[in-house]
Design a protein around this motif. Structure first.
Motif, PDB file in Angstrom:
ATOM      1  N   GLN A 187       0.869  -1.258   0.154  1.00 30.60           N
ATOM      2  CA  GLN A 187      -0.124   0.004   0.023  1.00 30.60           C
ATOM      3  C   GLN A 187       1.009   1.344  -0.052  1.00 30.60           C
ATOM      4  O   GLN A 187       0.549   2.267  -0.650  1.00 30.60           O
ATOM      5  CB  GLN A 187      -1.032  -0.170   1.260  1.00 30.60           C
ATOM      6  CG  GLN A 187      -2.035  -1.069   1.210  1.00 30.60           C
ATOM      7  CD  GLN A 187      -3.014  -1.089   2.305  1.00 30.60           C
ATOM      8  OE1 GLN A 187      -3.133  -0.219   3.136  1.00 30.60           O
ATOM      9  NE2 GLN A 187      -3.450  -2.158   2.788  1.00 30.60           N
ATOM     10  N   ALA A 188       1.814   1.059   0.809  1.00 25.85           N
ATOM     11  CA  ALA A 188       2.876   2.200   0.618  1.00 25.85           C
ATOM     12  C   ALA A 188       3.510   2.667  -0.496  1.00 25.85           C
ATOM     13  O   ALA A 188       3.440   3.667  -1.178  1.00 25.85           O
ATOM     14  CB  ALA A 188       4.048   2.123   1.637  1.00 25.85           C
ATOM     15  N   VAL A 189       3.719   1.474  -1.384  1.00 26.17           N
ATOM     16  CA  VAL A 189       4.376   1.728  -2.720  1.00 26.17           C
ATOM     17  C   VAL A 189       3.319   2.466  -3.711  1.00 26.17           C
ATOM     18  O   VAL A 189       3.521   3.210  -4.277  1.00 26.17           O
ATOM     19  CB  VAL A 189       4.942   0.141  -3.193  1.00 26.17           C
ATOM     20  CG1 VAL A 189       5.239   0.484  -4.775  1.00 26.17           C
ATOM     21  CG2 VAL A 189       6.043  -0.170  -2.513  1.00 26.17           C
ATOM     22  N   GLN A 249      11.034  -6.647  -6.246  1.00 32.18           N
ATOM     23  CA  GLN A 249      11.219  -6.459  -7.540  1.00 32.18           C
ATOM     24  C   GLN A 249      10.222  -5.186  -7.839  1.00 32.18           C
ATOM     25  O   GLN A 249      10.644  -4.352  -8.579  1.00 32.18           O
ATOM     26  CB  GLN A 249      10.875  -7.498  -8.251  1.00 32.18           C
ATOM     27  CG  GLN A 249      11.825  -8.720  -8.223  1.00 32.18           C
ATOM     28  CD  GLN A 249      11.321 -10.160  -9.089  1.00 32.18           C
ATOM     29  OE1 GLN A 249      10.269 -10.035  -9.292  1.00 32.18           O
ATOM     30  NE2 GLN A 249      12.420 -10.763  -9.246  1.00 32.18           N
ATOM     31  N   ARG A 250       9.157  -5.051  -7.170  1.00 29.88           N
ATOM     32  CA  ARG A 250       8.138  -3.967  -7.499  1.00 29.88           C
ATOM     33  C   ARG A 250       8.863  -2.448  -6.993  1.00 29.88           C
ATOM     34  O   ARG A 250       8.790  -1.665  -7.675  1.00 29.88           O
ATOM     35  CB  ARG A 250       7.041  -4.271  -6.649  1.00 29.88           C
ATOM     36  CG  ARG A 250       5.967  -3.365  -6.973  1.00 29.88           C
ATOM     37  CD  ARG A 250       4.650  -3.237  -6.333  1.00 29.88           C
ATOM     38  NE  ARG A 250       3.737  -2.344  -6.498  1.00 29.88           N
ATOM     39  CZ  ARG A 250       3.052  -1.779  -5.572  1.00 29.88           C
ATOM     40  NH1 ARG A 250       2.487  -2.286  -4.654  1.00 29.88           N
ATOM     41  NH2 ARG A 250       2.106  -0.773  -6.103  1.00 29.88           N
ATOM     42  N   THR A 251       9.420  -2.561  -5.791  1.00 32.89           N
ATOM     43  CA  THR A 251      10.028  -1.601  -5.205  1.00 32.89           C
ATOM     44  C   THR A 251      11.263  -0.950  -5.981  1.00 32.89           C
ATOM     45  O   THR A 251      11.338   0.298  -6.208  1.00 32.89           O
ATOM     46  CB  THR A 251      10.572  -1.507  -3.766  1.00 32.89           C
ATOM     47  OG1 THR A 251      11.503  -2.425  -3.599  1.00 32.89           O
ATOM     48  CG2 THR A 251       9.158  -1.827  -2.962  1.00 32.89           C
ATOM     49  N   ARG A 252      12.060  -1.930  -6.435  1.00 39.30           N
ATOM     50  CA  ARG A 252      13.101  -1.301  -7.512  1.00 39.30           C
ATOM     51  C   ARG A 252      12.483  -0.736  -8.960  1.00 39.30           C
ATOM     52  O   ARG A 252      12.908   0.119  -9.342  1.00 39.30           O
ATOM     53  CB  ARG A 252      13.922  -2.700  -7.778  1.00 39.30           C
ATOM     54  CG  ARG A 252      15.281  -2.335  -8.535  1.00 39.30           C
ATOM     55  CD  ARG A 252      15.872  -3.804  -9.079  1.00 39.30           C
ATOM     56  NE  ARG A 252      16.360  -4.586  -8.155  1.00 39.30           N
ATOM     57  CZ  ARG A 252      15.706  -5.756  -7.857  1.00 39.30           C
ATOM     58  NH1 ARG A 252      14.729  -6.122  -8.428  1.00 39.30           N
ATOM     59  NH2 ARG A 252      16.236  -6.471  -6.405  1.00 39.30           N
ATOM     60  N   LYS A 253      11.534  -1.388  -9.315  1.00 39.22           N
ATOM     61  CA  LYS A 253      10.825  -1.056 -10.571  1.00 39.22           C
ATOM     62  C   LYS A 253      10.098   0.163 -10.436  1.00 39.22           C
ATOM     63  O   LYS A 253      10.300   1.301 -11.321  1.00 39.22           O
ATOM     64  CB  LYS A 253       9.935  -2.114 -11.233  1.00 39.22           C
ATOM     65  CG  LYS A 253       9.232  -1.498 -12.424  1.00 39.22           C
ATOM     66  CD  LYS A 253       8.552  -2.683 -13.067  1.00 39.22           C
ATOM     67  CE  LYS A 253       7.831  -2.437 -14.396  1.00 39.22           C
ATOM     68  NZ  LYS A 253       6.942  -3.413 -14.896  1.00 39.22           N
TER      69      LYS A 253
END
Length: 463
Positions: A415-417, A453-457
């Motif tokens: 949710q933060a992302v 992987q999502r936070t990196r992208k």
């Protein structure tokens, strides 16, 4: 073109030789790359192949920081770092390293320092850096603690400053606060505060005004500079932020506004804390509180105690953190909505105290207390306080991970992302990094791998 040529020299054979060593590098492509680098640094330039030819054949030297950008562009072609001496610009003029760091005792000198800084800040090379020197705050803090208010604010200059001018600056400050809260320090509207300082505040500070008008002018200018510092800090421009904060503290003193000086010093302490200097931040908040406790509104003093509590928590002192937090809560209970309080402190209510208390106990690695405080914090609508909500989700998610609740923690992390992908705030990303670090025990879990992987992208945050 943003930069102009300062002087003419004999042909720059060093630069010509370096360009010749760059296989396939034309003057046109080199000028294009310099413009790209300048744009990334927030500078508007339009150099052409003719500009590069003039640098080579006529020895012309562009304004700083273009020589550094030129060396970088050449170095990229050669595949190695290139110094200024190698391109024949070893003595290129660099910006004054101390601009904006002075805290002058004399009010007239202080205005000259501040207006010089604001008039050139958008062209300064330190805007591209992220350095922070806690020692830079030593003299400003000491001088404010000794004398937090100048005796008079009257001035005679060009043009009379009136109520309409002050209203315009106040409106600009209010607007910047709203946009910063919603979109982060990188939003175009939040960053426009530096333009307001340069284009509106600087001429007014050089105008004519009475003592009463002058005190209001200095105070609202101090708040604008504090906001400029906060937005710079939020996007990771820590060097520029320090300079804005120092000038904000000096303008608060010029306006005789002790409680605003207390708030600015508290903001400086927060930057100091989040840059890793908890002990120094404790000293700054305690000094601000003691100096302003007889003049500042309870809500202002309560916020200072809150930041002291956060500093104690980062320093690992649970007893001192709890005592400062309790003091903040007591002072906040003395504040009255609708009372005679400055607009810039209206954000601090019990919901904010509870949200920060959650972070305090997360830092103390006490997830039970952290989650208990979070339950008391009123939910904030993401459309209004986008960045704050995103950071809080990351904080609460980290507390759940500390309590060994991966599923709930990961839910909040995602949710933060969702929210922070919509703002520009390097400070907010630090909370995501802290959350990612807390995921270490579960690094090989498929859902954790997917999240990292999502936070990196989406955020550019390394796993």
């Amino acid at each position: 073109m943003a930069s102009t040529t300062r002087r003419t020299r004999p042909p720059n054979t060093d630069l010509t030789r370096m360009i010749d060593q760059c296989d396939g590098a034309s003057h046109k492509s080199l000028a294009h790359r310099v413009n790209q680098l300048a744009h990334e640094a927030g500078l508007a330039t339009s150099y052409t192949h003719t500009s590069v030819a003039n640098w080579c054949r006529r020895g012309m030297v562009p304004d700083w920081p273009v020589p550094r950008l030129l060396a970088q562009a050449v170095g990229e072609r050669l595949g190695r770092p290139v110094g200024l001496a190698e391109i024949g610009m070893a003595d290129a003029e660099t910006p004054d390293a101390d601009v904006g760091l002075d805290f002058r005792r004399d009010p007239a000198d202080a205005v000259r320092v501040a207006t010089s800084f604001w008039s050139t800040v958008n062209r300064r090379d330190f805007l591209t850096g992220s350095g922070f020197a806690v020692s830079a705050f030593a003299t400003p803090v000491t001088r404010w603690l000794v004398t937090p208010a100048d005796e008079t604010a009257a001035h005679r200059g060009r043009g009379r400053v009136g109520a309409a001018d002050l209203t315009e600056l106040r409106d600009a400050a209010d607007d910047a606060r709203r946009w910063d809260s919603k979109y982060g320090g990188g939003s175009w509207r939040a960053n426009s505060v530096t333009a307001c300082l340069q284009e509106r505040a600087v001429p007014l500070l050089n105008g004519s005004f009475s003592d009463g008008v002058g005190r209001e002018l200095f105070s609202v200018t101090a708040e604008l500079s504090r906001l400029a510092g906060w937005t710079a800090f939020d996007v990771g421009q820590h060097d520029a932020a320090q300079r804005h904060f120092i000038q904000a503290l000096r303008m608060a003193r010029a306006g005789g506004d002790v409680q605003l000086g207390c708030y600015v010093l508290t903001t400086m302490a927060m930057q100091t804390l989040l840059r890793g200097f908890a002990s120094e931040a404790i000293d700054m908040t305690q000094g601000a509180f003691q100096r302003a406790k007889r003049e500042a509104a309870p809500r202002v003093l309560a916020f200072t105690k809150l930041i002291e509590a956060r500093a104690h928590a980062r320093d690992g002192d649970a007893k001192a953190a709890s005592a400062a937090l309790a003091a903040s809560e007591t002072l906040l209970g003395q504040a009255r909505d609708g009372g005679e309080e400055p607009a810039w402190i209206d954000f601090y209510h019990h919901a904010r105290l509870s949200a920060d208390a959650t972070e305090i106990f997360r830092d103390l690695k006490n997830p039970k207390a952290a989650l208990s405080w979070n339950a008391q914090a009123t939910a904030m609508p993401s459309g209004v306080f986008t960045r704050s909500v995103g950071m809080r989700l990351a904080i609460v998610g980290t507390a759940h991970l500390q309590g060994r609740d991966l599923d709930h923690g990961l839910e909040l992390g995602n949710q933060a992302v969702d929210i922070l992908a919509r703002v520009r705030s390097s400070r907010a990303l630090d909370y995501v990094r802290e959350f990612n670090t807390a995921l270490s025990p579960w690094r090989r879990e498929p859902q954790v791998v997917e999240y990292l992987q999502r936070t990196r992208k989406e955020l550019g945050v390394a796993a």
